[in-house]
Design a protein around this motif. Structure first.
Motif, PDB file in Angstrom:
ATOM      1  N   MET A  85      -7.861   1.556  11.795  1.00 35.03           N
ATOM      2  CA  MET A  85      -6.913   0.675  11.150  1.00 35.03           C
ATOM      3  C   MET A  85      -5.597   1.421  10.985  1.00 35.03           C
ATOM      4  O   MET A  85      -5.575   2.612  10.736  1.00 35.03           O
ATOM      5  N   LYS A  86      -4.488   0.693  11.117  1.00 30.19           N
ATOM      6  CA  LYS A  86      -3.180   1.342  11.023  1.00 30.19           C
ATOM      7  C   LYS A  86      -2.300   0.603  10.008  1.00 30.19           C
ATOM      8  O   LYS A  86      -2.573  -0.557   9.677  1.00 30.19           O
ATOM      9  N   PRO A  87      -1.260   1.271   9.507  1.00 30.29           N
ATOM     10  CA  PRO A  87      -0.342   0.605   8.573  1.00 30.29           C
ATOM     11  C   PRO A  87       0.259  -0.646   9.199  1.00 30.29           C
ATOM     12  O   PRO A  87       0.556  -0.695  10.395  1.00 30.29           O
ATOM     13  N   GLY A  88       0.391  -1.692   8.368  1.00 29.52           N
ATOM     14  CA  GLY A  88       0.925  -2.962   8.842  1.00 29.52           C
ATOM     15  C   GLY A  88      -0.156  -3.974   9.160  1.00 29.52           C
ATOM     16  O   GLY A  88       0.122  -5.148   9.372  1.00 29.52           O
ATOM     17  N   THR A  89      -1.418  -3.541   9.190  1.00 29.34           N
ATOM     18  CA  THR A  89      -2.535  -4.446   9.456  1.00 29.34           C
ATOM     19  C   THR A  89      -2.743  -5.366   8.265  1.00 29.34           C
ATOM     20  O   THR A  89      -2.733  -4.924   7.125  1.00 29.34           O
ATOM     21  N   ARG A 129      -1.089   2.466   3.594  1.00 31.57           N
ATOM     22  CA  ARG A 129      -1.622   3.774   3.950  1.00 31.57           C
ATOM     23  C   ARG A 129      -3.137   3.633   4.028  1.00 31.57           C
ATOM     24  O   ARG A 129      -3.740   2.942   3.224  1.00 31.57           O
ATOM     25  N   CYS A 130      -3.742   4.317   5.005  1.00 33.76           N
ATOM     26  CA  CYS A 130      -5.180   4.131   5.204  1.00 33.76           C
ATOM     27  C   CYS A 130      -5.840   5.431   5.637  1.00 33.76           C
ATOM     28  O   CYS A 130      -5.287   6.183   6.423  1.00 33.76           O
ATOM     29  N   GLY A 131      -7.038   5.669   5.110  1.00 26.41           N
ATOM     30  CA  GLY A 131      -7.851   6.815   5.505  1.00 26.41           C
ATOM     31  C   GLY A 131      -9.152   6.313   6.106  1.00 26.41           C
ATOM     32  O   GLY A 131      -9.233   5.191   6.596  1.00 26.41           O
ATOM     33  N   ASP A 132     -10.186   7.142   6.016  1.00 30.64           N
ATOM     34  CA  ASP A 132     -11.501   6.761   6.515  1.00 30.64           C
ATOM     35  C   ASP A 132     -12.277   6.072   5.406  1.00 30.64           C
ATOM     36  O   ASP A 132     -12.385   6.605   4.307  1.00 30.64           O
ATOM     37  N   GLY A 133     -12.809   4.912   5.679  1.00 27.18           N
ATOM     38  CA  GLY A 133     -13.592   4.171   4.697  1.00 27.18           C
ATOM     39  C   GLY A 133     -13.475   2.682   4.940  1.00 27.18           C
ATOM     40  O   GLY A 133     -12.627   2.225   5.711  1.00 27.18           O
ATOM     41  N   SER A 134     -14.323   1.943   4.256  1.00 24.13           N
ATOM     42  CA  SER A 134     -14.360   0.492   4.392  1.00 24.13           C
ATOM     43  C   SER A 134     -13.619  -0.157   3.228  1.00 24.13           C
ATOM     44  O   SER A 134     -13.978   0.051   2.066  1.00 24.13           O
ATOM     45  N   ILE A 135     -12.594  -0.955   3.528  1.00 27.32           N
ATOM     46  CA  ILE A 135     -11.833  -1.659   2.501  1.00 27.32           C
ATOM     47  C   ILE A 135     -12.574  -2.954   2.172  1.00 27.32           C
ATOM     48  O   ILE A 135     -12.927  -3.723   3.067  1.00 27.32           O
ATOM     49  N   GLU A 136     -12.815  -3.158   0.875  1.00 31.22           N
ATOM     50  CA  GLU A 136     -13.601  -4.307   0.427  1.00 31.22           C
ATOM     51  C   GLU A 136     -12.846  -5.085  -0.634  1.00 31.22           C
ATOM     52  O   GLU A 136     -11.997  -4.546  -1.335  1.00 31.22           O
ATOM     53  N   ARG A 179       0.802  -3.184  -5.598  1.00 30.21           N
ATOM     54  CA  ARG A 179       0.206  -2.213  -4.687  1.00 30.21           C
ATOM     55  C   ARG A 179      -1.024  -1.625  -5.350  1.00 30.21           C
ATOM     56  O   ARG A 179      -1.005  -1.318  -6.539  1.00 30.21           O
ATOM     57  N   TYR A 180      -2.078  -1.475  -4.579  1.00 31.48           N
ATOM     58  CA  TYR A 180      -3.346  -0.935  -5.074  1.00 31.48           C
ATOM     59  C   TYR A 180      -3.635   0.372  -4.348  1.00 31.48           C
ATOM     60  O   TYR A 180      -3.492   0.452  -3.121  1.00 31.48           O
ATOM     61  N   VAL A 181      -3.999   1.411  -5.109  1.00 25.32           N
ATOM     62  CA  VAL A 181      -4.234   2.743  -4.551  1.00 25.32           C
ATOM     63  C   VAL A 181      -5.567   3.293  -5.056  1.00 25.32           C
ATOM     64  O   VAL A 181      -6.057   2.897  -6.105  1.00 25.32           O
ATOM     65  N   ASP A 182      -6.109   4.264  -4.291  1.00 26.30           N
ATOM     66  CA  ASP A 182      -7.296   4.981  -4.766  1.00 26.30           C
ATOM     67  C   ASP A 182      -6.831   6.227  -5.509  1.00 26.30           C
ATOM     68  O   ASP A 182      -5.647   6.566  -5.513  1.00 26.30           O
ATOM     69  N   THR A 222      -5.140   8.236  -0.799  1.00 23.89           N
ATOM     70  CA  THR A 222      -5.392   8.087   0.637  1.00 23.89           C
ATOM     71  C   THR A 222      -5.154   6.659   1.098  1.00 23.89           C
ATOM     72  O   THR A 222      -4.643   6.423   2.185  1.00 23.89           O
ATOM     73  N   PHE A 223      -5.531   5.700   0.255  1.00 24.38           N
ATOM     74  CA  PHE A 223      -5.388   4.282   0.583  1.00 24.38           C
ATOM     75  C   PHE A 223      -4.303   3.660  -0.285  1.00 24.38           C
ATOM     76  O   PHE A 223      -4.217   3.941  -1.486  1.00 24.38           O
ATOM     77  N   GLU A 224      -3.483   2.809   0.319  1.00 24.24           N
ATOM     78  CA  GLU A 224      -2.507   2.004  -0.421  1.00 24.24           C
ATOM     79  C   GLU A 224      -2.446   0.637   0.249  1.00 24.24           C
ATOM     80  O   GLU A 224      -2.215   0.532   1.450  1.00 24.24           O
ATOM     81  N   LEU A 225      -2.676  -0.406  -0.546  1.00 20.68           N
ATOM     82  CA  LEU A 225      -2.691  -1.779  -0.049  1.00 20.68           C
ATOM     83  C   LEU A 225      -1.701  -2.614  -0.847  1.00 20.68           C
ATOM     84  O   LEU A 225      -1.600  -2.458  -2.062  1.00 20.68           O
ATOM     85  N   LEU A 226      -0.985  -3.517  -0.179  1.00 19.93           N
ATOM     86  CA  LEU A 226      -0.058  -4.434  -0.821  1.00 19.93           C
ATOM     87  C   LEU A 226      -0.672  -5.828  -0.800  1.00 19.93           C
ATOM     88  O   LEU A 226      -1.002  -6.346   0.269  1.00 19.93           O
ATOM     89  N   CYS A 227      -0.837  -6.427  -1.971  1.00 19.62           N
ATOM     90  CA  CYS A 227      -1.424  -7.764  -2.059  1.00 19.62           C
ATOM     91  C   CYS A 227      -0.373  -8.804  -1.679  1.00 19.62           C
ATOM     92  O   CYS A 227       0.668  -8.906  -2.321  1.00 19.62           O
ATOM     93  N   VAL A 228      -0.633  -9.573  -0.606  1.00 22.42           N
ATOM     94  CA  VAL A 228       0.298 -10.604  -0.158  1.00 22.42           C
ATOM     95  C   VAL A 228      -0.185 -12.010  -0.517  1.00 22.42           C
ATOM     96  O   VAL A 228       0.568 -12.968  -0.416  1.00 22.42           O
ATOM     97  N   LYS A 229      -1.459 -12.121  -0.940  1.00 22.20           N
ATOM     98  CA  LYS A 229      -1.998 -13.396  -1.414  1.00 22.20           C
ATOM     99  C   LYS A 229      -3.069 -13.079  -2.452  1.00 22.20           C
ATOM    100  O   LYS A 229      -4.032 -12.382  -2.146  1.00 22.20           O
ATOM    101  N   PRO A 230      -2.899 -13.555  -3.689  1.00 21.60           N
ATOM    102  CA  PRO A 230      -3.852 -13.209  -4.754  1.00 21.60           C
ATOM    103  C   PRO A 230      -5.188 -13.935  -4.606  1.00 21.60           C
ATOM    104  O   PRO A 230      -5.296 -14.936  -3.904  1.00 21.60           O
ATOM    105  N   GLY A 231      -6.189 -13.400  -5.300  1.00 19.56           N
ATOM    106  CA  GLY A 231      -7.513 -14.007  -5.288  1.00 19.56           C
ATOM    107  C   GLY A 231      -8.330 -13.536  -6.481  1.00 19.56           C
ATOM    108  O   GLY A 231      -7.849 -12.772  -7.311  1.00 19.56           O
ATOM    109  N   LYS A 232      -9.579 -13.976  -6.549  1.00 14.74           N
ATOM    110  CA  LYS A 232     -10.454 -13.673  -7.685  1.00 14.74           C
ATOM    111  C   LYS A 232     -11.184 -12.346  -7.550  1.00 14.74           C
ATOM    112  O   LYS A 232     -11.658 -11.797  -8.529  1.00 14.74           O
ATOM    113  N   GLY A 233     -11.314 -11.807  -6.337  1.00 15.13           N
ATOM    114  CA  GLY A 233     -12.020 -10.545  -6.121  1.00 15.13           C
ATOM    115  C   GLY A 233     -11.112  -9.352  -6.358  1.00 15.13           C
ATOM    116  O   GLY A 233      -9.894  -9.451  -6.253  1.00 15.13           O
ATOM    117  N   SER A 234     -11.698  -8.207  -6.706  1.00 10.19           N
ATOM    118  CA  SER A 234     -10.915  -6.987  -6.864  1.00 10.19           C
ATOM    119  C   SER A 234     -11.153  -6.074  -5.664  1.00 10.19           C
ATOM    120  O   SER A 234     -12.179  -6.147  -4.998  1.00 10.19           O
TER     121      SER A 234
END
Length: 96
Positions: free
Chosen positions: A1-5, A20-27, A57-60, A64-76
């Motif tokens: 997986m690469k940035p911008g996905t 930003r992304c490292g090794d692991g499964s994003i859930e 933005r959500y980080v660990d 290592t991981f940074e995600l930007l929420c572009v559509k909200p939802g009920k799951g974390s």
């Protein structure tokens, strides 16, 4: 997986963009996220049902991981079962 996905949740309406992304499964909501829109949206696991906020933005803990929420939802969001936290905003410099 690469940035911008862009990833979509199988457990709720959440969509995120990878910054930003490292090794692991994003859930989200306890279910793995994927690039394709799921055929049927499930329900988030009780342990991962805190929700996501649009524009945040959500980080660990390691940064290592940074995600930007572009559509909200009920799951974390989590990586390999470890919950992600909302990234703190940087304080602006004082202007007198």
């Amino acid at each position: 997986m690469k940035p911008g996905t862009k990833l979509k949740s199988a457990a709720c309406d959440t969509e995120v963009m990878v910054i930003r992304c490292g090794d692991g499964s994003i859930e989200c909501g306890g279910a793995a996220m994927g690039e394709a829109k799921p055929e049927a949206v499930g329900t988030p696991s009780a342990d991962f049902a805190a929700g996501t906020l649009m524009g945040k933005r959500y980080v660990d803990a390691a940064g290592t991981f940074e995600l930007l929420c572009v559509k909200p939802g009920k799951g974390s969001l989590s990586v390999d079962g470890v919950a992600l936290q909302v990234k703190d905003a940087k304080p602006l410099p004082a202007s007198d």
